[in-house]
Design a protein around this motif. Structure first.
Motif, PDB file in Angstrom:
ATOM      1  N   ASN A  81      -4.968   8.264   5.889  1.00 23.56           N
ATOM      2  CA  ASN A  81      -3.579   8.729   5.853  1.00 23.56           C
ATOM      3  C   ASN A  81      -3.361   9.856   6.856  1.00 23.56           C
ATOM      4  O   ASN A  81      -2.299   9.934   7.503  1.00 23.56           O
ATOM      5  N   ASN A  82      -4.352  10.721   6.994  1.00 30.17           N
ATOM      6  CA  ASN A  82      -4.228  11.813   7.961  1.00 30.17           C
ATOM      7  C   ASN A  82      -4.169  11.282   9.389  1.00 30.17           C
ATOM      8  O   ASN A  82      -3.355  11.737  10.208  1.00 30.17           O
ATOM      9  N   TYR A  83      -5.044  10.338   9.703  1.00 28.63           N
ATOM     10  CA  TYR A  83      -5.040   9.796  11.064  1.00 28.63           C
ATOM     11  C   TYR A  83      -3.726   9.075  11.367  1.00 28.63           C
ATOM     12  O   TYR A  83      -3.242   9.085  12.500  1.00 28.63           O
ATOM     13  N   GLN A  84      -3.140   8.465  10.342  1.00 25.10           N
ATOM     14  CA  GLN A  84      -1.841   7.821  10.544  1.00 25.10           C
ATOM     15  C   GLN A  84      -0.769   8.867  10.861  1.00 25.10           C
ATOM     16  O   GLN A  84       0.078   8.656  11.739  1.00 25.10           O
ATOM     17  N   LYS A  85      -0.816  10.002  10.149  1.00 21.13           N
ATOM     18  CA  LYS A  85       0.126  11.094  10.442  1.00 21.13           C
ATOM     19  C   LYS A  85      -0.069  11.616  11.863  1.00 21.13           C
ATOM     20  O   LYS A  85       0.888  12.059  12.506  1.00 21.13           O
ATOM     21  N   LEU A  86      -1.324  11.570  12.338  1.00 20.13           N
ATOM     22  CA  LEU A  86      -1.647  12.058  13.682  1.00 20.13           C
ATOM     23  C   LEU A  86      -1.458  10.978  14.746  1.00 20.13           C
ATOM     24  O   LEU A  86      -1.798  11.178  15.907  1.00 20.13           O
ATOM     25  N   ASN A  87      -0.951   9.820  14.310  1.00 19.39           N
ATOM     26  CA  ASN A  87      -0.634   8.706  15.215  1.00 19.39           C
ATOM     27  C   ASN A  87      -1.879   8.079  15.846  1.00 19.39           C
ATOM     28  O   ASN A  87      -1.810   7.489  16.929  1.00 19.39           O
TER      29      ASN A  87
END
Length: 281
Positions: A204-210
């Motif tokens: 989820n964090n990597y998704q927020k970081l694109n």
């Protein structure tokens, strides 16, 4: 002899000498027979067997410790919580043939709730890391939060559960910082102590970081560890339908699972991949 009543607030203590730390612990029936004060507030029938047994064993162990550590008291809080939650459900089950059993469960629920409340009150405002962690996560205690975050900033935390909770905390407003802490968690993980949900936190964090490649990789690793069903169509869509990239990332996910389960993540090549800078938006 000091009196220590474990069912309330760890203030009184009955200490017995001559007990070796290597001595085999008796079964719970024997413990209750020889130490009725450890079991008198619990119910008698077979409901919540596991929760009751764990609570009795931990109480028995603490009986021989003159000054329990914060971590030991924290574990006692968790055991009381689990027992109280289980017996609350059991107390709602009416026993037609033996109504006294229902009454006994209701009594045990009330007493265990009182014991839990007393122990919570006793440990409030503690500067101990584990007790502060408990009050932060259970009651959103801001002063307790400061104790935990200060300990983390000073690099005084190596407990995997505490670190994962701090990573989850930062996930709300700082995905990059949360990732760094989750990677600390992976550093000390192995097959026995790892929670696959932490991979979803990272994903989820990597998704927020694109960073959709690492979003895919971490999601795939979670699926491999949990055997959960997943929409392959949606997974592939994360990386814009690139099947060549998908094959590469699937192999990377398998490697990640292997190094986590072997306790070798901290020295692995894939850790460097997960530490890469977020892509420019």
């Amino acid at each position: 002899m000091r009196n220590f009543v474990i069912i309330t607030s760890f203030i009184s203590f009955i200490a017995f000498s001559g007990v070796s730390g290597c001595e085999k612990q008796p079964d719970t029936s024997t413990i209750c027979k020889n130490n009725p004060e450890l079991c008198s507030d619990l119910h008698a029938d077979s409901w919540c067997r596991y929760e009751k047994s764990e609570l009795i064993r931990k109480r028995y162990k603490l009986k021989f410790i003159e000054s329990p550590s914060g971590k030991q008291i924290y574990q006692q809080l968790l055991n009381l919580e689990k027992y109280n939650q289980c017996i609350e459900l059991a107390a709602g089950v009416q026993h037609i043939l033996h109504p006294e059993r229902t009454n006994d469960r209701i009594r045990a629920f009330g007493l265990s709730a009182q014991s839990l409340s007393q122990l919570q009150d006793t440990t409030k405002n503690s500067q101990d890391l584990y007790l502060a962690f408990y009050h932060w996560t259970r009651f959103n205690d801001m002063e307790a939060e400061k104790v935990v975050l200060a300990a983390h900033k000073a690099q005084q935390i190596d407990d995997i559960l505490l670190l994962s909770q701090i990573a989850s905390y930062f996930q709300k407003f700082d995905a990059y910082q949360s990732n760094l802490i989750y990677l600390e968690v992976l550093d000390i993980s192995d097959e026995d102590n790892f929670n696959p949900d932490w991979l979803l936190g990272l994903s989820n964090n990597y998704q927020k970081l694109n960073d959709l490649e690492l979003t895919y990789l971490l999601s795939r690793a979670n699926v491999l560890m949990t055997k959960q069903n997943v929409s392959e169509e949606k997974m592939l869509a994360l990386i814009y339908g690139d099947e060549t990239l998908q094959s590469f990332l699937d192999r990377q996910a398998e490697e990640l699972v292997d190094v986590i389960e072997d306790g070798e993540f901290s020295t692995s090549a894939i850790k460097k991949r997960l530490l890469r800078s977020p892509p420019t938006r």
